[in-house]
Design an enzyme around this catalytic site. Sequence first.
Site, PDB file in Angstrom:
ATOM      1  N   GLY A   2      25.337  13.439  -2.204  1.00 34.34           N
ATOM      2  CA  GLY A   2      25.855  14.503  -1.360  1.00 34.34           C
ATOM      3  C   GLY A   2      26.421  15.650  -2.166  1.00 34.34           C
ATOM      4  O   GLY A   2      26.374  15.660  -3.399  1.00 34.34           O
ATOM      5  N   HIS A   8      19.857  19.238  -7.514  1.00 34.10           N
ATOM      6  CA  HIS A   8      19.180  18.372  -6.543  1.00 34.10           C
ATOM      7  C   HIS A   8      17.965  19.076  -5.944  1.00 34.10           C
ATOM      8  O   HIS A   8      16.913  18.461  -5.747  1.00 34.10           O
ATOM      9  CB  HIS A   8      20.144  17.979  -5.423  1.00 34.10           C
ATOM     10  CG  HIS A   8      21.328  17.192  -5.882  1.00 34.10           C
ATOM     11  ND1 HIS A   8      22.596  17.726  -5.912  1.00 34.10           N
ATOM     12  CD2 HIS A   8      21.444  15.920  -6.344  1.00 34.10           C
ATOM     13  CE1 HIS A   8      23.443  16.803  -6.362  1.00 34.10           C
ATOM     14  NE2 HIS A   8      22.778  15.713  -6.630  1.00 34.10           N
ATOM     15  N   GLN A 119      18.020  14.165 -15.628  1.00 37.16           N
ATOM     16  CA  GLN A 119      18.335  13.643 -16.957  1.00 37.16           C
ATOM     17  C   GLN A 119      19.803  13.826 -17.341  1.00 37.16           C
ATOM     18  O   GLN A 119      20.216  13.324 -18.387  1.00 37.16           O
ATOM     19  CB  GLN A 119      17.434  14.317 -17.990  1.00 37.16           C
ATOM     20  CG  GLN A 119      15.979  13.868 -17.874  1.00 37.16           C
ATOM     21  CD  GLN A 119      15.051  14.588 -18.833  1.00 37.16           C
ATOM     22  OE1 GLN A 119      15.164  15.800 -19.024  1.00 37.16           O
ATOM     23  NE2 GLN A 119      14.133  13.852 -19.427  1.00 37.16           N
ATOM     24  N   SER A 156      26.775  19.792 -11.287  1.00 33.72           N
ATOM     25  CA  SER A 156      27.288  18.506 -10.816  1.00 33.72           C
ATOM     26  C   SER A 156      28.081  18.736  -9.542  1.00 33.72           C
ATOM     27  O   SER A 156      28.775  19.757  -9.412  1.00 33.72           O
ATOM     28  CB  SER A 156      28.200  17.871 -11.874  1.00 33.72           C
ATOM     29  OG  SER A 156      28.890  16.745 -11.352  1.00 33.72           O
TER      30      SER A 156
END
Length: 251
Positions: A2, A8, A119, A156
């Site tokens: 989420g 993403h 990665q 992140s």
Amino acid sequence: MGALHEGHASLIRRAHADDATVVVTVFVNPRQFNESSDFEAYPRDEAADVRLCGAAGADLVFIPSVDEIYPAGFQTSVRVGALTEPLEGAARPGHFEGVTTVVAILLRLAGADHAYFGQKDAQQLLVVRRMAADLGFATEIVACPIVREPDGLAMSSRNARLTPQQRAAAPVLRRALSAARARYDGGEHDAEVLRATMQVTLSAEPLAAPEYVSCADPATLAELDRVDGPALLSMAVRFGAVRLIDNEPLP
């Protein structure tokens, strides 16, 4: 888990280019958190996640509840051996058991041909690949490059929890990795010198509290004395309550 971002989205676009149908799972997995406060504070925005998934080319978004993934009476866990013991495994006992258990469940539910992992979580990628191979999953685990902010900070979901001062300091991770990479490119192959180079760069940033720096074999994650082949530089650094990781492969 989420709070999806461009990193993403890059995974979704890669899947959309490779595959006929793209399924995204969004699940903040309580079994991979070592601190309940970290689990509670983890950023969540399901509506924004669904919008990002649609814009990037996803066909389905699966957002299960905890009870759907771990129904009453659930007793099973999946544990990978030596790969889970150093680095993140040493810093966060039980973390990878939570990761591999939920990934195994999701791979079985999806029955996917490919699963795409960034990665940035280099150890997680190794662990998931080992699990998939050992348990005979037909799903191919596909690695995708780290996506970074313009100042070099790896994207992140946890970045959203940084204060403005911490966010300004956080690119020190990339600077530390780059400094060690520059020493290596200049001919330095002593792994301890490369680790010390990262530590020196991190120590110059008062808000950064390193948990570990590593120069390890990229297949086993065993710490190296000398870099005579491929290696993985990696680190975990805390900024207050927020813990960030990053890595740099050496050819």
